[in-house]
Design a protein around this motif. Structure first.
Motif, PDB file in Angstrom:
ATOM      1  N   PHE A 142      37.423  52.279  37.194  1.00 44.87           N
ATOM      2  CA  PHE A 142      36.099  51.731  38.196  1.00 44.87           C
ATOM      3  C   PHE A 142      36.370  52.562  39.334  1.00 44.87           C
ATOM      4  O   PHE A 142      35.343  53.271  40.102  1.00 44.87           O
ATOM      5  N   ARG A 143      37.559  52.449  39.935  1.00 38.68           N
ATOM      6  CA  ARG A 143      37.943  53.391  41.103  1.00 38.68           C
ATOM      7  C   ARG A 143      37.497  54.928  40.949  1.00 38.68           C
ATOM      8  O   ARG A 143      37.036  55.588  41.922  1.00 38.68           O
ATOM      9  N   LYS A 144      37.942  55.564  39.646  1.00 40.25           N
ATOM     10  CA  LYS A 144      37.679  57.029  39.698  1.00 40.25           C
ATOM     11  C   LYS A 144      36.142  57.115  39.504  1.00 40.25           C
ATOM     12  O   LYS A 144      35.912  58.261  40.072  1.00 40.25           O
ATOM     13  N   ILE A 145      35.343  56.293  38.960  1.00 36.59           N
ATOM     14  CA  ILE A 145      34.085  56.488  38.984  1.00 36.59           C
ATOM     15  C   ILE A 145      33.516  56.376  40.342  1.00 36.59           C
ATOM     16  O   ILE A 145      32.492  57.224  40.752  1.00 36.59           O
TER      17      ILE A 145
ATOM     18  N   VAL B 138      31.470  59.831  42.016  1.00 35.95           N
ATOM     19  CA  VAL B 138      30.127  59.721  42.060  1.00 35.95           C
ATOM     20  C   VAL B 138      29.379  58.733  43.176  1.00 35.95           C
ATOM     21  O   VAL B 138      28.199  58.866  43.176  1.00 35.95           O
ATOM     22  N   GLY B 139      30.348  58.161  43.802  1.00 30.38           N
ATOM     23  CA  GLY B 139      29.943  57.089  44.751  1.00 30.38           C
ATOM     24  C   GLY B 139      29.032  56.179  44.138  1.00 30.38           C
ATOM     25  O   GLY B 139      29.393  55.683  42.915  1.00 30.38           O
ATOM     26  N   ASP B 140      28.086  55.784  44.693  1.00 28.68           N
ATOM     27  CA  ASP B 140      27.052  54.813  44.098  1.00 28.68           C
ATOM     28  C   ASP B 140      25.914  55.272  43.436  1.00 28.68           C
ATOM     29  O   ASP B 140      25.074  54.575  43.091  1.00 28.68           O
ATOM     30  N   LYS B 141      26.065  56.511  42.739  1.00 23.60           N
ATOM     31  CA  LYS B 141      25.033  57.029  41.958  1.00 23.60           C
ATOM     32  C   LYS B 141      24.615  56.496  40.733  1.00 23.60           C
ATOM     33  O   LYS B 141      23.530  56.690  40.219  1.00 23.60           O
ATOM     34  N   ILE B 142      25.866  55.597  40.277  1.00 22.35           N
ATOM     35  CA  ILE B 142      25.417  55.187  38.905  1.00 22.35           C
ATOM     36  C   ILE B 142      26.109  53.840  38.771  1.00 22.35           C
ATOM     37  O   ILE B 142      26.892  53.279  39.660  1.00 22.35           O
ATOM     38  N   GLU B 143      25.307  52.879  38.007  1.00 21.37           N
ATOM     39  CA  GLU B 143      25.461  51.644  38.112  1.00 21.37           C
ATOM     40  C   GLU B 143      26.645  51.544  36.888  1.00 21.37           C
ATOM     41  O   GLU B 143      26.503  52.119  35.965  1.00 21.37           O
ATOM     42  N   VAL B 144      27.720  50.604  37.032  1.00 21.66           N
ATOM     43  CA  VAL B 144      28.635  50.329  36.066  1.00 21.66           C
ATOM     44  C   VAL B 144      28.774  48.772  35.705  1.00 21.66           C
ATOM     45  O   VAL B 144      28.747  47.893  36.429  1.00 21.66           O
TER      46      VAL B 144
ATOM     47  N   ALA C 241      42.104  33.996  33.713  1.00 23.22           N
ATOM     48  CA  ALA C 241      42.356  35.243  33.827  1.00 23.22           C
ATOM     49  C   ALA C 241      40.879  36.201  34.063  1.00 23.22           C
ATOM     50  O   ALA C 241      40.718  37.084  34.824  1.00 23.22           O
ATOM     51  N   ALA C 242      39.826  35.504  33.277  1.00 20.23           N
ATOM     52  CA  ALA C 242      38.333  36.100  33.937  1.00 20.23           C
ATOM     53  C   ALA C 242      38.071  35.966  35.258  1.00 20.23           C
ATOM     54  O   ALA C 242      37.506  36.991  35.719  1.00 20.23           O
ATOM     55  N   VAL C 243      38.478  35.000  35.806  1.00 21.44           N
ATOM     56  CA  VAL C 243      38.259  34.897  37.305  1.00 21.44           C
ATOM     57  C   VAL C 243      38.937  36.013  38.153  1.00 21.44           C
ATOM     58  O   VAL C 243      38.437  36.632  38.915  1.00 21.44           O
ATOM     59  N   ARG C 244      40.166  36.308  37.843  1.00 23.08           N
ATOM     60  CA  ARG C 244      40.914  37.319  38.300  1.00 23.08           C
ATOM     61  C   ARG C 244      40.426  38.515  38.157  1.00 23.08           C
ATOM     62  O   ARG C 244      40.365  39.474  38.930  1.00 23.08           O
ATOM     63  N   ILE C 245      39.985  38.812  36.922  1.00 19.02           N
ATOM     64  CA  ILE C 245      39.161  40.176  36.625  1.00 19.02           C
ATOM     65  C   ILE C 245      38.040  40.453  37.318  1.00 19.02           C
ATOM     66  O   ILE C 245      37.864  41.308  38.183  1.00 19.02           O
ATOM     67  N   CYS C 246      37.279  39.227  37.306  1.00 19.45           N
ATOM     68  CA  CYS C 246      35.856  39.613  38.018  1.00 19.45           C
ATOM     69  C   CYS C 246      36.157  39.668  39.668  1.00 19.45           C
ATOM     70  O   CYS C 246      35.373  40.435  40.318  1.00 19.45           O
ATOM     71  N   GLN C 247      36.925  38.805  40.171  1.00 18.65           N
ATOM     72  CA  GLN C 247      37.249  39.005  41.626  1.00 18.65           C
ATOM     73  C   GLN C 247      37.647  40.431  41.903  1.00 18.65           C
ATOM     74  O   GLN C 247      37.457  40.955  42.971  1.00 18.65           O
ATOM     75  N   GLY C 248      38.583  40.968  40.958  1.00 16.31           N
ATOM     76  CA  GLY C 248      38.959  42.308  41.276  1.00 16.31           C
ATOM     77  C   GLY C 248      37.970  43.373  41.040  1.00 16.31           C
ATOM     78  O   GLY C 248      38.057  44.299  41.650  1.00 16.31           O
ATOM     79  N   LEU C 249      36.938  42.927  40.243  1.00 20.34           N
ATOM     80  CA  LEU C 249      35.965  44.098  40.121  1.00 20.34           C
ATOM     81  C   LEU C 249      34.856  44.068  41.346  1.00 20.34           C
ATOM     82  O   LEU C 249      34.178  44.961  41.551  1.00 20.34           O
ATOM     83  N   GLU C 250      35.084  43.135  42.194  1.00 18.52           N
ATOM     84  CA  GLU C 250      33.960  42.755  43.359  1.00 18.52           C
ATOM     85  C   GLU C 250      33.997  44.174  44.284  1.00 18.52           C
ATOM     86  O   GLU C 250      32.992  44.530  44.536  1.00 18.52           O
ATOM     87  N   GLU C 251      35.248  44.640  44.254  1.00 19.49           N
ATOM     88  CA  GLU C 251      35.330  45.859  45.248  1.00 19.49           C
ATOM     89  C   GLU C 251      34.457  46.983  44.967  1.00 19.49           C
ATOM     90  O   GLU C 251      34.084  47.744  45.726  1.00 19.49           O
ATOM     91  N   TYR C 252      34.152  47.017  43.601  1.00 19.66           N
ATOM     92  CA  TYR C 252      33.705  48.402  43.088  1.00 19.66           C
ATOM     93  C   TYR C 252      32.210  48.253  42.700  1.00 19.66           C
ATOM     94  O   TYR C 252      31.382  48.846  42.028  1.00 19.66           O
TER      95      TYR C 252
END
Length: 399
Positions: free
Chosen positions: A202-205, A209-215, A227-238
């Motif tokens: 996600f960092r590499k995307i 390309v910045g915000d040009k693509i939804e992921v 574990a799901a909470v930790r992953i979803c909170q980690g994804l927030e930055e992207y």
């Protein structure tokens, strides 16, 4: 009356999870349906349970057939073999309904609210869900077997992959880099180093390309709550568009609602659910941001349009799933054109460009990341006649 005279199933050993159903009627029409996973079990249900009841009935009575085949008894509270068989039959009956009226299915269902819909590319490989994603190179890493081996690509250089999708007009993509880290703890724990490794694509995307693509992030129901909470909170930055099937029991509205309260990442679910009741319960529990369904698993188009109505009633967007077979893709597209809150149709460019073409006569046209409406009557596609004539084909007919 349009009496059903034959039910024909076809499966091939090369794609052991896929099964197709052709429903023939006395007026000479043939409807096509499909389901996925446990093809042999679905075949048995079709011929041992469904056929004795369905043969001789009126193919126009789709709601009555659906009500009977989706009867909530043993085996019918999930996407079981019984429900997968019912889904395939239902899709075939809607194909027949469109052909009788000389209309595409979405028009036969009452018309569309759009004539095209945005696609997102699920970054799977050519053999995803059929065994073997890619070949191993001499150093043990995954070796791409073609230009669209996207599952290998998102682990190698997700930024480069995102740019290649943008170059083709796609503006949304789905990846699942966390899957490899679930097995060590049974999905109960993700360590900080594994979390960081999973977030790296996600960092590499964003760097490329910045915000040009939804992921979108697919989590494949591999994780328990913490574990799901930790992953979803980690994804927030992207700025991830959704986290899909984040917990291992996607019918658990309480756990999902609690997860949703603890993260800004939108929660999507679930391709794994069947019938309207689980979706009603999750929406009532305020557990979902996006509703996803798979027409080959949820009960077909009849149940699918009811689930879409629930999504509309709760003001939630809808996203039909396909990472399985070409007929499910086409059926999902018809629902996406018909359902008011649909926002995406999932596609896999690797399969669209290769083996899907070998199975059906017409595939949806994806034009600059937009999926265009089918033009023919019914689903607008047929199984290639040669599929049933292959040496590895298993064909069974009930009359």
């Amino acid at each position: 009356m349009s009496k059903i005279t034959a039910i024909r199933s076809i499966r091939i050993k090369e794609r052991p999870n896929l099964i197709w159903v052709e429903v023939e009627t006395e007026d000479g029409l043939k409807g096509l349906g499909e389901s996925f996973r446990g093809a042999q079990a679905v075949e048995a249900v079709l011929h041992e349970q469904v056929a004795p009841w369905l043969l001789g009935r009126d193919a126009r009575q789709i709601e009555a057939v659906s009500t009977h085949l989706m009867h909530p008894y043993v085996g019918f509270h999930s996407a079981s073999a019984e429900v997968r068989a019912a889904s395939a039959i239902d899709i075939a009956l809607w194909d027949l309904a469109g052909k009788r009226q000389n209309l595409p299915v979405y028009m036969a269902m009452g018309g569309g609210v759009r004539d095209s819909i945005r696609a997102y590319n699920t970054c799977a490989g050519y053999a995803y869900n059929t065994g073997g994603v890619a070949r191993r190179s001499t150093d043990g890493t995954e070796k791409p077997i073609g230009p669209y081996d996207d599952q290998v690509a998102f682990m190698r250089d997700a930024g480069e992959l995102a740019q290649s999708l943008l170059d083709e007009g796609y503006t949304a993509m789905k990846i699942w880099p966390f899957d490899a880290y679930a097995a060590s703890s049974g999905g109960h724990l993700i360590t900080l180093p594994d979390l960081k490794r999973g977030l790296e694509p996600f960092r590499k995307i964003r760097a490329a390309v910045g915000d040009k693509i939804e992921v979108m992030c697919e989590l494949h129901s591999l994780w328990t709550h913490n574990a799901a909470v930790r992953i979803c909170q980690g994804l927030e930055e992207y700025g991830v568009f959704w986290a899909e099937d984040p917990i291992n029991k996607m019918s658990d509205g309480q756990a999902l609602a609690d997860l949703r309260r603890q993260t800004r990442t939108p929660i999507c679910g679930s391709e794994t659910l069947a019938g309207t009741v689980p979706f009603r319960d999750l929406l009532a529990a305020d557990a979902l941001d996006i509703v996803m369904l798979d027409l080959a698993w949820c009960g077909g188009l009849t149940e699918g349009r009811k689930i879409a109505a629930l999504a509309q009633a709760y003001s939630r967007p809808l996203a039909p799933h396909d990472c399985t077979g070409p007929v499910t893709l086409v059926a999902g597209l018809h629902l996406a054109l018909h359902a008011p809150t649909a926002i995406f149709q999932e596609v896999v460019r690797a399969t669209l460009s290769t083996w899907y073409r070998d199975l059906v006569t017409v595939l949806p046209e994806v034009r600059s990341g937009i999926v265009m409406a089918p033009q023919g009557p019914g689903l607008g596609t047929e199984l290639h006649p040669q599929v049933a004539q292959r040496e590895d084909a298993v064909v069974r007919v009930s009359r």
